[in-house]
Design an enzyme around this catalytic site. Structure first.
Site, mmCIF file in Angstrom:
data_model
loop_
_atom_site.group_PDB
_atom_site.id
_atom_site.type_symbol
_atom_site.label_atom_id
_atom_site.label_comp_id
_atom_site.label_asym_id
_atom_site.label_seq_id
_atom_site.Cartn_x
_atom_site.Cartn_y
_atom_site.Cartn_z
ATOM 1 N N ASP A 105 -26.882 -71.076 -5.139
ATOM 2 C CA ASP A 105 -27.327 -69.872 -3.507
ATOM 3 C C ASP A 105 -27.278 -70.116 -2.595
ATOM 4 O O ASP A 105 -29.150 -71.426 -2.672
ATOM 5 C CB ASP A 105 -27.199 -69.500 -4.469
ATOM 6 N N TRP A 140 -16.081 -57.265 -9.738
ATOM 7 C CA TRP A 140 -17.833 -56.913 -9.959
ATOM 8 C C TRP A 140 -18.375 -55.069 -9.020
ATOM 9 O O TRP A 140 -19.039 -54.659 -9.559
ATOM 10 C CB TRP A 140 -18.665 -58.146 -9.398
ATOM 11 N N GLU A 187 -19.544 -61.389 -0.949
ATOM 12 C CA GLU A 187 -20.574 -61.102 -0.249
ATOM 13 C C GLU A 187 -20.633 -62.437 1.255
ATOM 14 O O GLU A 187 -22.150 -63.024 1.285
ATOM 15 C CB GLU A 187 -22.191 -61.049 -1.278
ATOM 16 N N TRP A 210 -28.223 -62.150 -13.089
ATOM 17 C CA TRP A 210 -28.948 -62.456 -11.954
ATOM 18 C C TRP A 210 -30.227 -62.352 -12.241
ATOM 19 O O TRP A 210 -31.020 -60.893 -13.034
ATOM 20 C CB TRP A 210 -28.315 -61.038 -10.867
ATOM 21 N N THR A 211 -31.568 -62.842 -11.697
ATOM 22 C CA THR A 211 -32.419 -63.509 -12.087
ATOM 23 C C THR A 211 -32.884 -63.041 -10.804
ATOM 24 O O THR A 211 -34.352 -63.831 -11.002
ATOM 25 C CB THR A 211 -33.023 -64.773 -13.259
ATOM 26 N N GLU A 212 -32.750 -62.226 -10.321
ATOM 27 C CA GLU A 212 -34.002 -62.337 -9.179
ATOM 28 C C GLU A 212 -34.993 -61.800 -9.500
ATOM 29 O O GLU A 212 -36.393 -62.293 -9.173
ATOM 30 C CB GLU A 212 -33.629 -61.044 -7.397
ATOM 31 N N TYR A 227 -23.613 -55.416 -15.130
ATOM 32 C CA TYR A 227 -24.671 -55.503 -14.753
ATOM 33 C C TYR A 227 -26.373 -55.525 -15.217
ATOM 34 O O TYR A 227 -26.927 -54.750 -14.948
ATOM 35 C CB TYR A 227 -24.833 -55.814 -13.672
ATOM 36 N N ARG A 252 -31.918 -68.058 -8.810
ATOM 37 C CA ARG A 252 -32.570 -67.182 -7.944
ATOM 38 C C ARG A 252 -34.227 -67.460 -9.129
ATOM 39 O O ARG A 252 -35.812 -67.625 -8.608
ATOM 40 C CB ARG A 252 -32.980 -65.872 -8.635
ATOM 41 N N HIS A 301 -23.566 -67.040 0.411
ATOM 42 C CA HIS A 301 -24.253 -67.761 -0.605
ATOM 43 C C HIS A 301 -25.023 -68.981 -0.391
ATOM 44 O O HIS A 301 -24.779 -70.023 -1.422
ATOM 45 C CB HIS A 301 -24.212 -67.334 -1.772
ATOM 46 N N ASP A 316 -28.936 -56.677 -15.610
ATOM 47 C CA ASP A 316 -30.194 -57.095 -14.448
ATOM 48 C C ASP A 316 -31.377 -55.447 -13.856
ATOM 49 O O ASP A 316 -31.588 -55.462 -13.630
ATOM 50 C CB ASP A 316 -30.774 -57.803 -13.473
HETATM 51 C C1 ACM Z 1 -22.043 -60.148 -6.144
HETATM 52 O O1 ACM Z 1 -22.519 -59.651 -7.856
HETATM 53 N N1 ACM Z 1 -22.709 -60.986 -5.957
HETATM 54 C C2 ACM Z 1 -21.302 -61.200 -7.324
#
Ligand code: ACM
Ligand code: ZN
Length: 549
Positions: free
Chosen positions: A204, A407, A341, A482-484, A432, A175, A277, A434
């Site tokens: 991703d 997760w 996902e 996670w770096t969105e 998490y 991201r 992804h 983030d």
């Molecule tokens: C995830 O946060 N989709 C593993």
């Protein structure tokens, strides 16, 4: 004259004592056992480092110590091989007779010498990290001008070993990408806290970040998106920044990271996401999708319907070739294959996927996902490695040897452990990073949630739903970044630290020794060190009660 001398002597003692109080054994993660002893060891220009035996692995701990002292003071400590401790020396030896875990160590600091014994080179390295945290924060300086005679270590006896064998941090570079230097700094910070795994999320929807020689379009096309969403995903109307964004790591650069990490006893687990992804990959090679595209590298966040086609054998040939190059770069025993996902809407109407389901007698698309992961696992295992997948890999039947990263809470982990599979706990609500860590005004936009330090610290990886035997499958835990919404190194550090330190402590320190108030005291005393290291850690209210604000 003599009065002046006595005064100087006394004032010298005073400053020395106050420094001792400053670093009052404030080690993170808290050691299994630490017995303070009066007195201190003082480093000097003539302090030597004696290693037994001195080889490629053990020299990593010695080199780390020597290099830290060199960078801060300019003094080059002599590193030699030798079988015995000596005066004014740090003696490090491999010793398998002390009944300590592989990564554990025994550290004895006496006024005249420091002795560090460990059953492995990793243990020696972790022992050096404890020694580092007992030294004044100035040891982190890179000015080369610090006064070595001020580098004193309070006497103590430490016996230490980790509770869990997997103590990880994840980093999403898809991201937003981070430079080699920043990834190295991240690794340094993990090493300081005795973490041993970096889970590197390399592919991703929004970018493919690792060079694959056989498939150059993955980086010439798949590493760049034409623009990026501005603000939060939920903001309306949507705004984009109209600026191309991209980048990737060459194989040489990735190998540099692997080496840098391995010098610090950190294993780098690469993640190549499949079957979902995958938009950056199928934008580069649309032939491996169900519809044939065209696609573009995603510019916003979320979960996207176009994924790898599970019906085409060419998809598997492609992924096997990608994984072959990945395994050549990364010696990790584990390869993370994602698995999370993956929407099934394309598969449910794709002639290739439908044909596969019919031929393989797969009742539905979740079984097709299971087929996908099992087939990839077979390949990875044939190359002597193991797969890790997110907990969705349980759906439709888990691959026989897979390790599960739980997760979506801890339920996937519980289910997997009951089935006899290894588990790494990384539940969103605790791990998490983030998520928001504070309700204080002015926090940078985050994905959501609320995970202050105290909550992260409170996480217990071994669920009470599992028996003692089943809990042996809990390899450990991991924090995910996670770096969105994290585009810069300083923001990355702000979100990751100190929450990752709490994770390090849960991974290392015995459950009954954990104490949040004590952790906070140690953390606060280590802040000058983090400041000298230039870490932009979050400073604010660390408690869960900041929720009420
Ligand atoms: C995830 O946060 N989709 C593993
Ligand atoms: Zn298909």
């Amino acid at each position: 004259m003599s009065t002046l001398f006595i005064l100087l002597f006394l004032s010298g003692c005073k400053s020395r004592d106050s420094r001792l109080e400053e670093n009052n054994y404030n080690i993170i993660p808290a050691p299994v056992s630490l017995v303070p002893v009066p007195g201190a060891f003082s480093l000097s220009k003539s302090t030597s480092v004696i290693v037994s035996p001195l080889n490629e692995e053990t020299s990593k701990a010695a080199a780390f110590l020597a290099s830290m002292v060199k960078k801060s003071t300019g003094v080059e400590l002599k590193v030699t091989e030798g079988k015995k401790a000596r005066r004014n020396a740090v003696f490090m030896a491999i010793d398998t007779t002390k009944g300590i875990e592989a990564e554990g160590y025994l550290l004895e600091v006496k006024p005249k010498r420091i002795t560090l014994l460990a059953p492995s080179a990793a243990g020696l390295f972790h022992g050096v990290q404890s020694l580092r945290q007992l030294l004044p924060p100035q040891v982190e300086s890179v000015t080369g001008t610090e006064d070595i005679t001020r580098f004193i270590v309070p006497c103590c006896v430490i016996k230490d070993e980790p509770r869990f064998r997997y103590r990880g941090m994840h980093l999403d570079v898809c991201r937003h990408i981070f430079s080699l230097e920043e990834v190295k700094k991240y690794i340094d910070i993990l090493a300081l806290h005795k973490m041993n795994t970096l889970h590197w999320h390399l592919t991703d929807d929004q970018g493919w970040r690792i060079e694959i020689k056989k498939y150059p379009l993955l980086t010439t096309v798949g590493s760049t998106r034409k623009e990026t969403l501005v603000g939060h995903y939920g903001d309306k109307p949507e705004k984009y920044d109209a600026t191309p964004y991209g980048g990737f790591f060459t194989q040489e650069e990735a190998k540099e990271i692997v080496k840098y990490a391995s010098d610090r006893f950190i294993n780098v687990i690469p993640e190549i996401e499949m079957p979902g992804h995958a938009v950056a990959a199928i934008s580069s090679y649309p032939v491996f999708s169900c519809t044939g595209g065209p696609f573009q590298v995603e510019t916003t966040w979320g979960v996207f319907p176009d994924v790898y086609c599970a019906g085409k054998d060419t998809t598997f040939a492609f992924l096997e070739e990608v994984l072959t190059e990945i395994m050549d770069i990364f010696p990790s025993p584990y390869i993370h294959i994602g698995g999370d996902e993956c929407p099934k809407e394309r598969w449910n109407v794709c002639p290739y996927c439908l044909k596969r389901m019919k031929e393989e007698k797969l009742a539905d698309a979740s079984m097709l996902q299971s087929y996908f992961i099992k087939r990839i696992e077979k390949f990875v295992v044939s190359r002597g490695r193991h797969i890790i997948g997110w907990d969705e890999i349980l759906e439709g039947g888990i691959a026989p040897e897979a390790t599960v990263m739980s997760w979506r809470g801890i339920d996937g982990g519980i289910e997997a452990a009951k089935l006899g599979h290894d588990v790494i706990m990384t539940p969103g609500g605790y791990m998490y990073l983030d998520y928001y860590q504070s309700r204080e005004a002015g926090q940078p936009v985050a994905i959501g949630g609320f995970t202050p330090l105290e909550k992260v610290y409170s996480f217990e990886p071994c669920p009470k739903e599992l028996t003692e035997e089943q809990n042996k499958h809990i390899l450990g835990l991991q924090g995910n970044v996670w770096t969105e919404y994290i585009a810069t190194p300083s923001h990355l550090e702000y979100m990751a630290f100190p929450r990752a330190f709490a994770i390090a402590e849960t991974g290392w320190t015995p459950r009954l020794k954990k104490d949040f108030e004590d952790f906070l005291v140690r953390f606060k005393s280590q802040c000058p060190r983090y400041d000298i290291m230039g870490i932009n850690y979050f400073k604010g209210d660390y408690r869960i009660s900041n929720e009420e604000l």
